[in-house]
Design a protein around this motif. Structure first.
Motif, PDB file in Angstrom:
ATOM      1  N   PRO A   1       5.677 -43.732 -13.213  1.00 15.80           N
ATOM      2  CA  PRO A   1       5.969 -42.711 -14.234  1.00 15.80           C
ATOM      3  C   PRO A   1       7.446 -42.696 -14.653  1.00 15.80           C
ATOM      4  N   LYS A   2       7.665 -42.298 -15.903  1.00 13.89           N
ATOM      5  CA  LYS A   2       9.029 -42.160 -16.407  1.00 13.89           C
ATOM      6  C   LYS A   2       9.689 -40.919 -15.795  1.00 13.89           C
ATOM      7  N   ILE A   3       8.874 -39.919 -15.521  1.00 10.76           N
ATOM      8  CA  ILE A   3       9.380 -38.685 -14.916  1.00 10.76           C
ATOM      9  C   ILE A   3       8.604 -38.408 -13.633  1.00 10.76           C
ATOM     10  N   SER A   4       9.344 -38.174 -12.559  1.00 12.31           N
ATOM     11  CA  SER A   4       8.731 -37.797 -11.285  1.00 12.31           C
ATOM     12  C   SER A   4       8.758 -36.285 -11.148  1.00 12.31           C
ATOM     13  N   HIS A   5       7.679 -35.726 -10.657  1.00 12.94           N
ATOM     14  CA  HIS A   5       7.574 -34.288 -10.436  1.00 12.94           C
ATOM     15  C   HIS A   5       7.642 -34.041  -8.931  1.00 12.94           C
ATOM     16  N   ILE A   6       8.687 -33.374  -8.515  1.00 18.17           N
ATOM     17  CA  ILE A   6       8.906 -33.126  -7.094  1.00 18.17           C
ATOM     18  C   ILE A   6       8.587 -31.662  -6.819  1.00 18.17           C
ATOM     19  N   HIS A   7       7.574 -31.449  -5.997  1.00 20.34           N
ATOM     20  CA  HIS A   7       7.107 -30.102  -5.691  1.00 20.34           C
ATOM     21  C   HIS A   7       7.765 -29.631  -4.393  1.00 20.34           C
ATOM     22  N   LEU A   8       8.510 -28.540  -4.485  1.00 22.76           N
ATOM     23  CA  LEU A   8       9.188 -27.999  -3.315  1.00 22.76           C
ATOM     24  C   LEU A   8       8.262 -27.050  -2.563  1.00 22.76           C
ATOM     25  N   ASP A   9       8.446 -26.987  -1.248  1.00 23.77           N
ATOM     26  CA  ASP A   9       7.669 -26.056  -0.432  1.00 23.77           C
ATOM     27  C   ASP A   9       8.206 -24.634  -0.659  1.00 23.77           C
ATOM     28  N   PRO A  10       7.549 -23.615  -0.083  1.00 20.16           N
ATOM     29  CA  PRO A  10       7.992 -22.238  -0.321  1.00 20.16           C
ATOM     30  C   PRO A  10       9.455 -21.978   0.045  1.00 20.16           C
ATOM     31  N   MET A  11       9.912 -22.479   1.180  1.00 16.37           N
ATOM     32  CA  MET A  11      11.299 -22.239   1.573  1.00 16.37           C
ATOM     33  C   MET A  11      12.267 -22.992   0.666  1.00 16.37           C
ATOM     34  N   GLY A  12      11.949 -24.244   0.358  1.00 15.75           N
ATOM     35  CA  GLY A  12      12.780 -25.030  -0.542  1.00 15.75           C
ATOM     36  C   GLY A  12      12.847 -24.409  -1.929  1.00 15.75           C
ATOM     37  N   SER A  13      11.722 -23.895  -2.407  1.00 18.43           N
ATOM     38  CA  SER A  13      11.685 -23.228  -3.711  1.00 18.43           C
ATOM     39  C   SER A  13      12.544 -21.970  -3.715  1.00 18.43           C
ATOM     40  N   PHE A  14      12.440 -21.204  -2.640  1.00 16.00           N
ATOM     41  CA  PHE A  14      13.231 -19.980  -2.515  1.00 16.00           C
ATOM     42  C   PHE A  14      14.718 -20.300  -2.558  1.00 16.00           C
ATOM     43  N   VAL A  15      15.129 -21.301  -1.799  1.00 21.12           N
ATOM     44  CA  VAL A  15      16.538 -21.688  -1.748  1.00 21.12           C
ATOM     45  C   VAL A  15      16.991 -22.228  -3.103  1.00 21.12           C
ATOM     46  N   TRP A  16      16.184 -23.080  -3.729  1.00 24.82           N
ATOM     47  CA  TRP A  16      16.543 -23.663  -5.026  1.00 24.82           C
ATOM     48  C   TRP A  16      16.849 -22.563  -6.041  1.00 24.82           C
ATOM     49  N   CYS A  17      16.020 -21.530  -6.054  1.00 25.24           N
ATOM     50  CA  CYS A  17      16.219 -20.432  -7.004  1.00 25.24           C
ATOM     51  C   CYS A  17      17.479 -19.622  -6.698  1.00 25.24           C
ATOM     52  N   LEU A  18      17.924 -19.639  -5.458  1.00 26.89           N
ATOM     53  CA  LEU A  18      19.137 -18.898  -5.082  1.00 26.89           C
ATOM     54  C   LEU A  18      20.426 -19.638  -5.416  1.00 26.89           C
TER      55      LEU A  18
END
Length: 115
Positions: A53-70
């Motif tokens: 794929p030209k674009i990769s979609h990386i799905h973060l786990d709940p803790m990683g998502s929480f941190v990313w948003c912070l």
């Protein structure tokens, strides 16, 4: 960052900043997906001949998502860890080691930089 923090090398004093070229979305569930464009000669080769794929979609786990948003470019890892501990409690243990590794991985892939 003060000169003292730069000299001490304390990883927890570093301030993460999201890379501007990384597009991301938050699902209703709160999970974050990073959309990363695969650029460069090797990626173009793989896209053409191996149908990568030209674009990769990386799905973060709940803790990683929480941190990313912070990550806002003003809070250091130590400050972020307090929010993670409050939200996830013992599930985040060992907290500092996990967060340090998480930020090392994000940095190694170019998803973040540090101030």
């Amino acid at each position: 960052m003060s000169d003292r923090n730069k000299k001490s090398g304390n990883y927890l004093d570093r301030v993460p900043v999201r890379a501007e070229h990384i597009l991301w979305t938050v699902e209703e569930s709160g999970l974050v997906t990073l959309d990363v464009e695969n650029r460069g000669i090797f990626h173009r080769f793989a896209q053409r001949f191996f149908h990568k794929p030209k674009i990769s979609h990386i799905h973060l786990d709940p803790m990683g998502s929480f941190v990313w948003c912070l990550i806002d470019g003003s809070r250091d890892i130590l400050n972020l860890s307090a929010s993670v501990k409050e939200r996830f409690g013992e599930e985040a243990s060992p907290l500092y080691e996990r967060l340090s590794k998480y930020f090392q991985v994000l940095h190694s892939y170019g998803f973040i930089s540090f101030r």
